[in-house]
Scaffold this motif. Structure first.
Motif, short mmCIF file in Angstrom:
data_model
loop_
_atom_site.label_atom_id
_atom_site.label_comp_id
_atom_site.label_asym_id
_atom_site.label_seq_id
_atom_site.Cartn_x
_atom_site.Cartn_y
_atom_site.Cartn_z
N LYS A 28 -5.78 18.22 -8.60
CA LYS A 28 -6.41 19.55 -8.52
C LYS A 28 -7.93 19.44 -8.56
O LYS A 28 -8.64 20.11 -7.80
CB LYS A 28 -5.90 20.41 -9.68
CG LYS A 28 -6.22 21.85 -9.57
CD LYS A 28 -5.55 22.62 -10.70
CE LYS A 28 -5.90 24.08 -10.65
NZ LYS A 28 -5.30 24.82 -11.75
N ASP A 29 -8.45 18.57 -9.42
CA ASP A 29 -9.90 18.37 -9.52
C ASP A 29 -10.46 17.79 -8.23
O ASP A 29 -11.49 18.26 -7.73
CB ASP A 29 -10.24 17.42 -10.67
CG ASP A 29 -10.07 18.06 -12.02
OD1 ASP A 29 -9.96 19.31 -12.08
OD2 ASP A 29 -10.04 17.32 -13.02
N ILE A 30 -9.80 16.77 -7.69
CA ILE A 30 -10.30 16.13 -6.47
C ILE A 30 -10.26 17.11 -5.31
O ILE A 30 -11.21 17.20 -4.52
CB ILE A 30 -9.48 14.87 -6.14
CG1 ILE A 30 -9.67 13.81 -7.22
CG2 ILE A 30 -9.88 14.30 -4.79
CD1 ILE A 30 -8.75 12.61 -7.09
N PRO A 38 -16.63 18.72 1.67
CA PRO A 38 -15.64 17.82 2.27
C PRO A 38 -16.22 16.46 2.63
O PRO A 38 -16.82 16.29 3.68
CB PRO A 38 -15.14 18.57 3.50
CG PRO A 38 -15.99 19.76 3.67
CD PRO A 38 -16.86 19.90 2.47
N SER A 39 -16.05 15.51 1.75
CA SER A 39 -16.54 14.16 1.97
C SER A 39 -15.40 13.18 1.69
O SER A 39 -14.91 13.11 0.56
CB SER A 39 -17.73 13.87 1.06
OG SER A 39 -18.01 12.50 1.05
N LYS A 40 -14.97 12.47 2.73
CA LYS A 40 -13.86 11.53 2.56
C LYS A 40 -14.25 10.39 1.62
O LYS A 40 -13.42 9.91 0.85
CB LYS A 40 -13.45 10.97 3.92
CG LYS A 40 -12.22 10.14 3.87
CD LYS A 40 -11.75 9.73 5.24
CE LYS A 40 -10.48 8.92 5.11
NZ LYS A 40 -9.91 8.60 6.40
N LEU A 47 -10.09 8.44 -5.89
CA LEU A 47 -8.76 7.84 -5.87
C LEU A 47 -8.81 6.39 -6.34
O LEU A 47 -7.88 5.93 -7.02
CB LEU A 47 -8.16 7.93 -4.47
CG LEU A 47 -7.77 9.35 -4.04
CD1 LEU A 47 -7.35 9.36 -2.59
CD2 LEU A 47 -6.69 9.93 -4.92
N ALA A 48 -9.87 5.66 -6.01
CA ALA A 48 -10.01 4.29 -6.50
C ALA A 48 -10.15 4.28 -8.02
O ALA A 48 -9.58 3.42 -8.70
CB ALA A 48 -11.22 3.62 -5.84
N TYR A 49 -10.90 5.24 -8.55
CA TYR A 49 -11.04 5.36 -10.00
C TYR A 49 -9.68 5.69 -10.63
O TYR A 49 -9.33 5.16 -11.69
CB TYR A 49 -12.06 6.44 -10.33
CG TYR A 49 -12.20 6.73 -11.80
CD1 TYR A 49 -12.81 5.81 -12.64
CD2 TYR A 49 -11.70 7.90 -12.35
CE1 TYR A 49 -12.93 6.05 -14.00
CE2 TYR A 49 -11.80 8.16 -13.70
CZ TYR A 49 -12.42 7.23 -14.53
OH TYR A 49 -12.52 7.48 -15.86
#
Length: 75
Positions: A28-30, A38-40, A47-49
């Motif tokens: 939800k945060d991401i 909007p930055s991939k 997601l790596a974190y």
């Protein structure tokens, strides 16, 4: 010289009992951050974190949660 104070963050070696709830909250945060800008690259960093925090495979689970939340919001 005194060492700088750091809060204690225990490392869990086994599965977290509340991991699913935490992954939904992370998704939800991401997603909210992505909707604002909007930055991939930013999403990939988060997601790596998450992989480090919640263990292997969590990035894919969080990505699926993000898709479900996005579908619910824009249905």
């Amino acid at each position: 010289m005194k060492r700088a104070w750091k809060p204690h963050r225990p490392k869990h070696s086994g599965p977290l009992p509340e991991r699913e709830l935490l992954e939904w909250a992370q998704a939800k945060d991401i997603l909210s951050a992505w909707e604002l800008s909007p930055s991939k690259a930013t999403v990939e960093r988060w997601l790596a974190y998450s992989e480090k925090l919640y263990g292997p495979g969590s990035a894919e689970r969080i990505r699926e949660h993000m898709k479900a939340i996005y579908r619910d919001r824009h249905a």
